[in-house]
Design a protein around this motif. Structure first.
Motif, PDB file in Angstrom:
ATOM      1  N   SER A   1       0.808  -1.230   0.000  1.00  0.00           N
ATOM      2  CA  SER A   1       0.000   0.000   0.000  1.00  0.00           C
ATOM      3  C   SER A   1       0.836   1.273   0.000  1.00  0.00           C
ATOM      4  CB  SER A   1      -0.944   0.002   1.208  1.00  0.00           C
ATOM      5  OG  SER A   1      -1.850  -1.060   1.098  1.00  0.00           O
TER       6      SER A   1
ATOM      7  N   ARG B   1       0.548   4.926  -4.356  1.00  0.00           N
ATOM      8  CA  ARG B   1       0.317   6.284  -4.871  1.00  0.00           C
ATOM      9  C   ARG B   1       1.143   6.531  -6.126  1.00  0.00           C
ATOM     10  NH1 ARG B   1       3.013  11.331  -3.767  1.00  0.00           N
ATOM     11  NH2 ARG B   1       4.235  10.113  -2.318  1.00  0.00           N
TER      12      ARG B   1
ATOM     13  N   LYS C   1      -7.229  -2.388  -1.016  1.00  0.00           N
ATOM     14  CA  LYS C   1      -7.354  -1.380   0.035  1.00  0.00           C
ATOM     15  C   LYS C   1      -6.153  -1.456   0.957  1.00  0.00           C
ATOM     16  CE  LYS C   1     -10.103  -4.446   2.908  1.00  0.00           C
ATOM     17  NZ  LYS C   1      -9.256  -5.535   2.672  1.00  0.00           N
TER      18      LYS C   1
ATOM     19  N   VAL D   1      -6.117   2.426  -0.653  1.00  0.00           N
ATOM     20  CA  VAL D   1      -5.586   2.961  -1.911  1.00  0.00           C
ATOM     21  C   VAL D   1      -4.210   3.556  -1.678  1.00  0.00           C
ATOM     22  CG1 VAL D   1      -5.936   4.671  -3.740  1.00  0.00           C
ATOM     23  CG2 VAL D   1      -7.886   3.372  -2.854  1.00  0.00           C
ATOM     24  N   THR D   2      -4.088   4.410  -0.669  1.00  0.00           N
ATOM     25  CA  THR D   2      -2.799   4.992  -0.277  1.00  0.00           C
ATOM     26  C   THR D   2      -2.745   5.017   1.239  1.00  0.00           C
ATOM     27  OG1 THR D   2      -3.539   7.296  -0.128  1.00  0.00           O
ATOM     28  CG2 THR D   2      -2.840   6.521  -2.309  1.00  0.00           C
TER      29      THR D   2
ATOM     30  N   GLU E   1      -5.603   9.916   3.483  1.00  0.00           N
ATOM     31  CA  GLU E   1      -6.826  10.350   2.821  1.00  0.00           C
ATOM     32  C   GLU E   1      -6.515  11.377   1.732  1.00  0.00           C
ATOM     33  OE1 GLU E   1     -11.124  12.382   3.969  1.00  0.00           O
ATOM     34  OE2 GLU E   1      -9.840  11.609   5.557  1.00  0.00           O
TER      35      GLU E   1
ATOM     36  N   THR F   1      -5.066   9.656  -1.315  1.00  0.00           N
ATOM     37  CA  THR F   1      -6.123   8.899  -1.990  1.00  0.00           C
ATOM     38  C   THR F   1      -6.988   9.838  -2.823  1.00  0.00           C
ATOM     39  OG1 THR F   1      -6.124   7.176  -0.305  1.00  0.00           O
ATOM     40  CG2 THR F   1      -8.119   7.393  -1.641  1.00  0.00           C
TER      41      THR F   1
ATOM     42  N   CYS G   1      -5.173  10.858  -5.960  1.00  0.00           N
ATOM     43  CA  CYS G   1      -5.148   9.783  -6.960  1.00  0.00           C
ATOM     44  C   CYS G   1      -6.478   9.687  -7.697  1.00  0.00           C
ATOM     45  CB  CYS G   1      -4.801   8.455  -6.292  1.00  0.00           C
ATOM     46  SG  CYS G   1      -3.072   8.318  -5.803  1.00  0.00           S
ATOM     47  N   TYR G   2      -7.582   9.724  -6.953  1.00  0.00           N
ATOM     48  CA  TYR G   2      -8.894   9.657  -7.605  1.00  0.00           C
ATOM     49  C   TYR G   2      -9.112  10.866  -8.512  1.00  0.00           C
ATOM     50  CZ  TYR G   2     -10.764   5.465  -5.434  1.00  0.00           C
ATOM     51  OH  TYR G   2     -10.998   4.165  -5.072  1.00  0.00           O
TER      52      TYR G   2
ATOM     53  N   CYS H   1     -10.756   0.484  -6.163  1.00  0.00           N
ATOM     54  CA  CYS H   1     -10.199  -0.090  -4.940  1.00  0.00           C
ATOM     55  C   CYS H   1     -10.941  -1.382  -4.637  1.00  0.00           C
ATOM     56  CB  CYS H   1     -10.347   0.886  -3.775  1.00  0.00           C
ATOM     57  SG  CYS H   1      -9.729   0.195  -2.214  1.00  0.00           S
TER      58      CYS H   1
END
Length: 98
Positions: free
Chosen positions: A5, A9, A26, A28-29, A32, A35, A38-39, A51
């Motif tokens: 994890s 990123r 999960k 994602v990174t 928060e 994440t 990235c999104y 995810c």
């Protein structure tokens, strides 16, 4: 992406920069904020970031989520859940909720 994890990123942003859709486990990174970045980057690039969370449609998880969403459990600060399927739920998983 099948890496730890804390490395996801950079891999997500690299894949996104090459127009590749990305699937990760999960979390994602590790934060928060990362994440969200990235999104947002994947959305801007027009690629999907997925995810994987194998139990998101499990009836037991859905029941807990519904109770939390309804406010029936008060202020939630942490949840620790252990679900043990016995026997192995292979047949039920084929129905699409595993």
């Amino acid at each position: 992406v099948s890496i730890p994890s804390h490395m996801q990123r950079e891999a997500i942003l690299l894949a996104e920069s090459h127009g590749k859709h990305v699937a990760v486990e999960k979390p994602v990174t590790m934060s928060e904020a990362d994440t969200a970045r990235c999104y947002e980057a994947c959305e801007r690039a027009g690629v999907h970031l997925h995810c994987a969370f194998q139990r998101r449609t499990d009836p037991a998880y859905q029941a807990v989520a519904a109770e939390v969403a309804a406010g029936n459990l008060g202020a939630i600060t942490s949840i620790h859940a252990i679900f043990r399927d016995h026997p192995c739920p292979v047949g039920r998983m084929r129905l699409g909720w595993g």
